[in-house]
Design an enzyme around this catalytic site. Structure first.
Site, PDB file in Angstrom:
ATOM      1  N   CYS A 151       0.848  -1.151   0.017  1.00 37.69           N
ATOM      2  CA  CYS A 151      -0.017  -0.046  -0.078  1.00 37.69           C
ATOM      3  C   CYS A 151       0.848   1.220   0.009  1.00 37.69           C
ATOM      4  CB  CYS A 151      -0.937  -0.018   1.083  1.00 37.69           C
ATOM      5  SG  CYS A 151      -0.171  -0.697   2.676  1.00 37.69           S
ATOM      6  N   ARG A 203      -0.161   0.834  -6.704  1.00 35.43           N
ATOM      7  CA  ARG A 203       0.246  -0.355  -5.942  1.00 35.43           C
ATOM      8  C   ARG A 203      -0.698  -1.231  -5.141  1.00 35.43           C
ATOM      9  NH1 ARG A 203       5.477   1.391  -3.772  1.00 35.43           N
ATOM     10  NH2 ARG A 203       5.209   0.255  -1.665  1.00 35.43           N
ATOM     11  N   TRP A 255      -4.144  -1.860   1.749  1.00 39.90           N
ATOM     12  CA  TRP A 255      -4.491  -3.196   1.016  1.00 39.90           C
ATOM     13  C   TRP A 255      -4.742  -4.217   2.334  1.00 39.90           C
ATOM     14  CZ3 TRP A 255      -2.997  -8.196   0.411  1.00 39.90           C
ATOM     15  CH2 TRP A 255      -3.363  -9.076  -0.606  1.00 39.90           C
ATOM     16  N   ASN A 293       2.612   0.552   6.472  1.00 40.15           N
ATOM     17  CA  ASN A 293       2.521  -0.455   5.405  1.00 40.15           C
ATOM     18  C   ASN A 293       3.510  -1.652   6.228  1.00 40.15           C
ATOM     19  OD1 ASN A 293       1.574   1.354   3.731  1.00 40.15           O
ATOM     20  ND2 ASN A 293       3.365   1.676   2.667  1.00 40.15           N
ATOM     21  N   GLY A 294       3.183  -2.868   5.738  1.00 41.45           N
ATOM     22  CA  GLY A 294       3.633  -4.263   6.025  1.00 41.45           C
ATOM     23  C   GLY A 294       2.840  -4.856   7.352  1.00 41.45           C
ATOM     24  N   GLU A 343       3.163 -16.995 -18.850  1.00 37.35           N
ATOM     25  CA  GLU A 343       3.015 -15.292 -18.416  1.00 37.35           C
ATOM     26  C   GLU A 343       1.794 -15.016 -19.253  1.00 37.35           C
ATOM     27  OE1 GLU A 343       4.035 -11.390 -17.622  1.00 37.35           O
ATOM     28  OE2 GLU A 343       4.241 -13.339 -16.594  1.00 37.35           O
ATOM     29  N   LYS A 403      -1.338 -12.826 -17.308  1.00 38.81           N
ATOM     30  CA  LYS A 403      -1.774 -11.607 -17.990  1.00 38.81           C
ATOM     31  C   LYS A 403      -3.454 -11.586 -17.925  1.00 38.81           C
ATOM     32  CE  LYS A 403       1.776  -9.315 -17.437  1.00 38.81           C
ATOM     33  NZ  LYS A 403       1.783 -10.010 -16.111  1.00 38.81           N
ATOM     34  N   GLU A 422      -5.182 -11.967 -14.465  1.00 39.71           N
ATOM     35  CA  GLU A 422      -4.690 -10.830 -13.753  1.00 39.71           C
ATOM     36  C   GLU A 422      -5.887  -9.708 -14.020  1.00 39.71           C
ATOM     37  OE1 GLU A 422      -0.400 -10.024 -12.437  1.00 39.71           O
ATOM     38  OE2 GLU A 422      -0.608  -9.981 -14.549  1.00 39.71           O
ATOM     39  N   HIS A 447      -2.224 -35.755 -20.485  1.00 38.82           N
ATOM     40  CA  HIS A 447      -2.106 -35.957 -19.488  1.00 38.82           C
ATOM     41  C   HIS A 447      -3.071 -35.427 -18.535  1.00 38.82           C
ATOM     42  CE1 HIS A 447       1.532 -38.443 -20.356  1.00 38.82           C
ATOM     43  NE2 HIS A 447       2.142 -37.366 -21.244  1.00 38.82           N
ATOM     44  N   LYS A 487       0.757  -3.903  -6.563  1.00 39.28           N
ATOM     45  CA  LYS A 487       1.781  -3.809  -7.686  1.00 39.28           C
ATOM     46  C   LYS A 487       3.138  -4.367  -6.814  1.00 39.28           C
ATOM     47  CE  LYS A 487       4.210  -2.780 -11.237  1.00 39.28           C
ATOM     48  NZ  LYS A 487       3.957  -3.462 -12.522  1.00 39.28           N
TER      49      LYS A 487
END
Length: 615
Positions: A2, A27, A73, A100-101, A488, A492, A495, A511, A610
């Site tokens: 955040c 973020r 967040w 933050n954290g 990837e 994307k 996301e 399989h 982010k």
């Protein structure tokens, strides 16, 4: 994960605080808040966007010369107003704190503080910090002393900012495991989680280090380090001129930052490879003054990364083992740090991170060192980041600020650096002839142009996006070095469009995943004209035989023809070893245009942040 902004200035700081928060929206967050010291502590919080917080502030005509603000967040407690920051504590000496954290020992501290009479109004770990500072203020005569005493008891990662109602002329900030920096302006002092929030007002910045506590006041600032002493000892931190410009963090003519960053990739890669594009040879010194001696002793490579950076690492594994003939392991950082791997002192540890503040990657790097790995290399986009400071060697990707949560230009620049890294190791090991080195440099010089050509597939991809936007699931296929590119591409799409997407090595179809294939499951295939093309064609036939709809990204000379149920987009050229980088581009464009069709928040997808600075 955040954002924090703070300011103490000669005029109203509210406009700066709100603009700073808006620049940190990338973020990720689910609530926002602000407190301004103006006689009293005036607080406003919301679970809406920063723009709504701005309306609330303007409605109440809030102004002041000192303030802190925050985007949250949710980690502890649901995203709701009572859990939003800033949090208050104290009656006689009221304080406000943003954080933050994650505080790992918050449960134990909460119980102790409740027994001391403190009442908790939120479910957050942050409120523990405020009450603990307030507790120490009972015996300390100064907020700075109380903050240092509080920090000595905290376990975990944090960046905090604190203001006191009775002393509105200063802010106390601190960091340990989460980024925080100061801005030195002509009209005041500022703090923020990253430089993008500061560039509108100053480019003179001080990057706080682990354990630093800073006092910002109307008369200046000072920095103490509390790692080895509860009261801290004063330290000098240099004032640096950031090369980040205001224009770099603005949209310009683009609709979204993700779109802007996709189209910035030719320039980003050219900037990253600047020292190579005009060179006649590839030098290990590109990675640091000690690189030649370290690389000479390297007998293997261990790559630690998360998310998109992990996919870049998997591509590098193919390159390193094929071109440099060097064994390589790629580990998801959050998994590596919780097992007991065998360490080899001659295995070089490579940490990859866009922000350089990814908590799991930093922790995994430190764990690898503790196990006995002697040397490390950082591949990162932020020169002042923790990752850069913790490694022997480093290479900056120079992608510029990446605001969109879904990484694009950071990924392609990481791949460019990893290919250069592979070439250097191959040369030092006698696996790269002079002719091959010349061809590699020529290929890297051409890479920005080749990416520009790949971007020209956009108009065709827009036509595909309409079909994809109606689907609930998608399958991505690749073989060899293009399998991580399929991973990837799937990442994307899910996301930013929220379509469930999975990637498989194409040879694994029978399989298990072939059971999912039907007319409602679009299958995206990466089909470069390489040694595995004929194998891939057989896999594609298996999909068509089950009624699956194929969407194929092929090279110009790949002999795959469009037909009913088989849609083809051809890249202009096949660039051999560079092919994974080029095939990334249309997959980014596909995800972007599908998200546009679905009307999702492209730059700020739900539930994601982010820079993942917590575990």
């Amino acid at each position: 994960m955040c954002g924090i902004v703070g300011a103490i200035a000669k005029d109203n700081v509210v406009p700066f605080l709100l603009e700073g928060l808006s620049r940190l929206e990338y973020r990720g967050y689910d609530s926002a808040g602000i407190v301004v010291a103006n006689g009293k502590l005036h607080r406003m919080r919301t679970t809406e966007r920063v723009a709504e917080l701005g309306k609330l502030v303007r409605t109440q005509n809030t102004e002041g010369l000192t303030g802190i603000a925050h985007t949250r967040w949710a980690t502890h407690g649901a995203p709701c107003e009572r859990n939003a920051h800033p949090h208050f504590s104290g009656d006689e000496r009221k304080i406000a704190v943003v954080h933050n954290g994650i505080i790992e020992n918050h449960d134990m501290l909460r119980q102790r503080l409740q027994q001391a009479g403190y009442k908790f109004l939120s479910d957050t770990d942050t409120e523990v910090i405020g009450h603990l500072i307030s507790y120490h203020l009972q015996t300390a005569d100064d907020l700075l002393v109380a903050v240092c005493a509080c920090l000595e008891e905290l376990r975990g990662a944090y960046a905090i900012a604190v203001v006191e109602e009775s002393r509105p002329d200063r802010i106390i900030v601190a960091r340990n495991g989460a980024p925080l920096l100061l801005g030195i302006g002509n009209n005041g002092l500022y703090a923020a989680s990253d430089a993008s929030a500061l560039v509108p007002i100053t480019r003179r910045m001080v990057y706080l280090e682990e354990g630093d506590v800073a006092e910002l006041s109307s008369s200046g600032f000072r920095v103490l380090n509390c790692l080895n002493a509860a009261q801290g000892c004063e330290v000098m931190r240099p004032i640096l001129e950031s090369d980040l410009t205001r224009e770099a963090v603005e949209l310009g003519p683009y609709a979204h930052f993700m779109q802007k960053e996709i189209f910035e990739q030719p320039v980003a890669v050219a900037n990253t490879l600047e020292m190579v594009l005009n060179a006649q040879s590839i030098s290990p010194h590109l990675f640091g003054s000690e690189a030649e001696s370290i690389f000479a002793r390297t007998r293997g490579v261990l790559i630690l990364a998360c998310g998109t950076s992990y996919h870049a690492g998997v591509v590098a594994k193919y390159w390193l083992e094929t071109i440099a003939e060097l064994p390589c392991n790629v580990e998801i950082a959050s998994e590596y740090r919780y097992r007991k791997p065998i360490a080899d002192p001659d295995t070089l540890v490579v940490g990859i991170s866009q922000s350089g503040e990814t908590a799991d990657t930093l922790a995994a790097l430190n764990y690898a060192k503790a196990l006995g790995h002697r040397h490390s290399l950082a591949i990162c986009n932020v020169p002042e980041s923790a990752l850069i400071r913790q490694t022997d060697l480093r290479f900056l990707t120079r992608a510029g600020p990446e605001i969109g949560v879904a990484s694009t230009k950071a990924f392609t620049t990481q791949l460019a650096v990893l290919l250069l890294f592979t070439a250097v190791l191959a040369k030092m090991r006698g696996k790269l002839t002079a002719e091959s080195e010349h061809n590699m440099i020529a290929a890297l010089r051409h890479l920005p142009v080749a990416i520009q050509h790949a971007l020209q597939t956009e108009s065709e991809i827009k036509q595909w996006a309409g079909d994809f936007s109606q689907k609930q699931h998608a399958l991505f296929l690749g073989r060899g070095v293009h399998y991580p590119i399929a991973l990837e591409g799937a990442l994307k799409l899910k996301e930013i469009s929220y379509i469930h997407a999975e990637a498989y090595a194409a040879g694994e179809l029978k399989h298990g995943p072939l059971a999912l294939v039907d007319s409602n499951m679009p299958v995206v295939a990466i089909a470069p004209n390489d040694a595995l093309l004929e194998k891939l064609k057989s896999n594609l036939h298996e999909v068509r035989a089950r009624g699956g709809e194929l969407y194929v990204f092929a090279d110009a000379d790949s002999h795959i023809e469009a037909s009913e149920g088989v849609h083809i987009i051809r890249l202009a050229e096949h660039r051999g070893v560079l092919s994974p980088i080029l095939h990334t581009i249309p997959l980014q464009l596909l995800a972007y245009h599908v998200a546009l069709q679905k009307g999702t928040d492209v730059d700020k997808p739900r539930n994601l942040a982010k820079s993942v600075t917590v575990e």
